[in-house]
Design a protein around this motif. Sequence first.
Motif, PDB file in Angstrom:
ATOM      1  N   LEU A  48       0.458  -5.395   6.681  1.00 13.13           N
ATOM      2  CA  LEU A  48       0.989  -6.361   5.723  1.00 13.13           C
ATOM      3  C   LEU A  48      -0.110  -7.282   5.224  1.00 13.13           C
ATOM      4  O   LEU A  48      -0.210  -7.559   4.016  1.00 13.13           O
ATOM      5  CB  LEU A  48       2.105  -7.189   6.369  1.00 13.13           C
ATOM      6  N   HIS A  49      -0.950  -7.750   6.139  1.00 10.17           N
ATOM      7  CA  HIS A  49      -1.979  -8.706   5.763  1.00 10.17           C
ATOM      8  C   HIS A  49      -3.104  -8.033   4.970  1.00 10.17           C
ATOM      9  O   HIS A  49      -3.504  -8.517   3.908  1.00 10.17           O
ATOM     10  CB  HIS A  49      -2.545  -9.388   7.012  1.00 10.17           C
ATOM     11  N   THR A  50      -3.589  -6.913   5.465  1.00  9.58           N
ATOM     12  CA  THR A  50      -4.720  -6.253   4.811  1.00  9.58           C
ATOM     13  C   THR A  50      -4.337  -5.697   3.449  1.00  9.58           C
ATOM     14  O   THR A  50      -5.059  -5.876   2.456  1.00  9.58           O
ATOM     15  CB  THR A  50      -5.275  -5.134   5.708  1.00  9.58           C
ATOM     16  N   ASP A  51      -3.219  -5.016   3.357  1.00  3.11           N
ATOM     17  CA  ASP A  51      -2.825  -4.439   2.073  1.00  3.11           C
ATOM     18  C   ASP A  51      -2.562  -5.520   1.034  1.00  3.11           C
ATOM     19  O   ASP A  51      -2.949  -5.374  -0.132  1.00  3.11           O
ATOM     20  CB  ASP A  51      -1.579  -3.566   2.235  1.00  3.11           C
ATOM     21  N   SER A  52      -1.911  -6.600   1.433  1.00  4.29           N
ATOM     22  CA  SER A  52      -1.640  -7.660   0.460  1.00  4.29           C
ATOM     23  C   SER A  52      -2.939  -8.304  -0.008  1.00  4.29           C
ATOM     24  O   SER A  52      -3.069  -8.670  -1.183  1.00  4.29           O
ATOM     25  CB  SER A  52      -0.691  -8.708   1.045  1.00  4.29           C
ATOM     26  N   ARG A  53      -3.920  -8.438   0.889  1.00  3.64           N
ATOM     27  CA  ARG A  53      -5.216  -8.996   0.480  1.00  3.64           C
ATOM     28  C   ARG A  53      -5.908  -8.084  -0.521  1.00  3.64           C
ATOM     29  O   ARG A  53      -6.425  -8.538  -1.552  1.00  3.64           O
ATOM     30  CB  ARG A  53      -6.129  -9.213   1.692  1.00  3.64           C
ATOM     31  N   LEU A  54      -5.942  -6.787  -0.243  1.00  2.00           N
ATOM     32  CA  LEU A  54      -6.604  -5.848  -1.148  1.00  2.00           C
ATOM     33  C   LEU A  54      -5.908  -5.815  -2.504  1.00  2.00           C
ATOM     34  O   LEU A  54      -6.566  -5.727  -3.558  1.00  2.00           O
ATOM     35  CB  LEU A  54      -6.627  -4.454  -0.523  1.00  2.00           C
ATOM     36  N   MET A  55      -4.581  -5.871  -2.500  1.00  2.97           N
ATOM     37  CA  MET A  55      -3.848  -5.863  -3.763  1.00  2.97           C
ATOM     38  C   MET A  55      -4.136  -7.127  -4.568  1.00  2.97           C
ATOM     39  O   MET A  55      -4.434  -7.064  -5.768  1.00  2.97           O
ATOM     40  CB  MET A  55      -2.351  -5.731  -3.487  1.00  2.97           C
ATOM     41  N   GLN A  56      -4.057  -8.279  -3.925  1.00  4.23           N
ATOM     42  CA  GLN A  56      -4.286  -9.529  -4.647  1.00  4.23           C
ATOM     43  C   GLN A  56      -5.728  -9.632  -5.142  1.00  4.23           C
ATOM     44  O   GLN A  56      -5.988 -10.108  -6.254  1.00  4.23           O
ATOM     45  CB  GLN A  56      -3.939 -10.725  -3.762  1.00  4.23           C
ATOM     46  N   TRP A  57      -6.658  -9.173  -4.336  1.00  3.89           N
ATOM     47  CA  TRP A  57      -8.064  -9.177  -4.731  1.00  3.89           C
ATOM     48  C   TRP A  57      -8.248  -8.359  -6.016  1.00  3.89           C
ATOM     49  O   TRP A  57      -8.937  -8.781  -6.953  1.00  3.89           O
ATOM     50  CB  TRP A  57      -8.894  -8.611  -3.595  1.00  3.89           C
ATOM     51  N   ALA A  58      -7.609  -7.210  -6.077  1.00  5.73           N
ATOM     52  CA  ALA A  58      -7.804  -6.302  -7.212  1.00  5.73           C
ATOM     53  C   ALA A  58      -7.278  -6.876  -8.522  1.00  5.73           C
ATOM     54  O   ALA A  58      -7.899  -6.715  -9.574  1.00  5.73           O
ATOM     55  CB  ALA A  58      -7.136  -4.959  -6.923  1.00  5.73           C
TER      56      ALA A  58
END
Length: 440
Positions: free
Chosen positions: A170-180
């Motif tokens: 949850l934490h890693t995927d949301s970070r990668l999505m928001q970063w993109a």
Amino acid sequence: MDFLAAYDAVPETDAPRRIGLLRRATATDRAGLFRELRAARPVFPTPLGVFVTRHPDVLEVLSAPETFTAGVFGPVLEEVLGAPFILARDGADVHWRERGYGQLVLAPEDAPRVRALTASLADAALDAAVAGAAERGSATFDLIQDYACLAAARVAVEYLGFTGIPEETLHTDSRLMQWAFAANQGRDPDVHAAGTAAGKEMHDLVAALIARRRAESGRPDGTDGTGRTDGPDDVLGRMLRTRLPDEFGFDDERINANLVGYLTGYQQNATQCAATALKELALRPEVLAEAERAAADPDPARFDAYVWEALRFHPFVPATPRLCVREHVLAAGTPRQTRIPAGTPVVAWMYSAMFDEDVIEAPAEFRTGRPPSHNLVLGYGAHECVGKYAASVIVPELVRRVLLRPGVRPPAGAEQAMDYAGTPYPQHYAVAAGPDSGER
């Protein structure tokens, strides 16, 4: 600061150098940069878009979604998410219909329950973080990795309904999505690819979760046949039970897109806010002492005001881009009146607006009790945070649980030592593990 003299010395044709100056100034002296711009060029054309820096002008931009649209980042967000989402749209077809839907399932009356849930999960995470430091023989633990991101993800599981999906995912995927979509101004293809891959992974996990929740109920609507449900009383459960007219097309794919979108707008931001609010309080010892006393007050609203004022100094979204789709005269009738042509990117700097000397009294001072319109941390206008009622209790409660622990504070002299680890978001922030956590 004399930013404008240095900027003007760079030829207008040398956009990369001008962009470099802008990015260095926003990274190293944001307060000084925007103080100068508000005074000299409050509506400032740049290669990155027109910077809008004054409070009334920022509100004007954010209040006119039919003119200033999400078209700058919206298409990228939908590539990452793999579907339409309210944050990327401005019209009735997705934005207004699904904003109303979001307010239904992210209900204001949830706030007391969500605060109590956050307190319980945060306390458990803090217990584990302090115990882990003791086991390692360490005087400190990482507030972000050992506490904030875990507590925030556990709230996402229990309240939003991401049951069975690992906290780290949850934490890693949301970070990668928001970063993109939100922090990839240079459109780095690797960052974009990582974000879309994370979006695909989260979509597939949620699709399986939705199928499992429906199967467990034994009925397509997720109920037991009487309108009741034996499943968790969470946001996903409400979405599965809500019946909308068929012409709205609100099938399981729309449920999926909205749930993943809520996570993407929540997880990284709540985590970051817990750390940056604590940092801003710790930088002001007298204010920190006041906040510690307020944390013990039976009325949590008194404490919450300290957190939102702290975040005014370090908002998780300092600016938001918009696309001007039809010619507009900004700040009409004022000395800064500016014609903005159709097709112009515009950057509404909420950070700067919250320090506008002509509107905010003594903006450099830390003051609780400011009018709500002076704090734009949760956005403003059509794209104000759809989860603001939950966010308004989750974020301060994450900080409050820390301040209720004596000695769990940033070490003296290290209040600013926040490590971004090569990302746009804070990743590490050391805090003492308690009053007796000297060198072991």
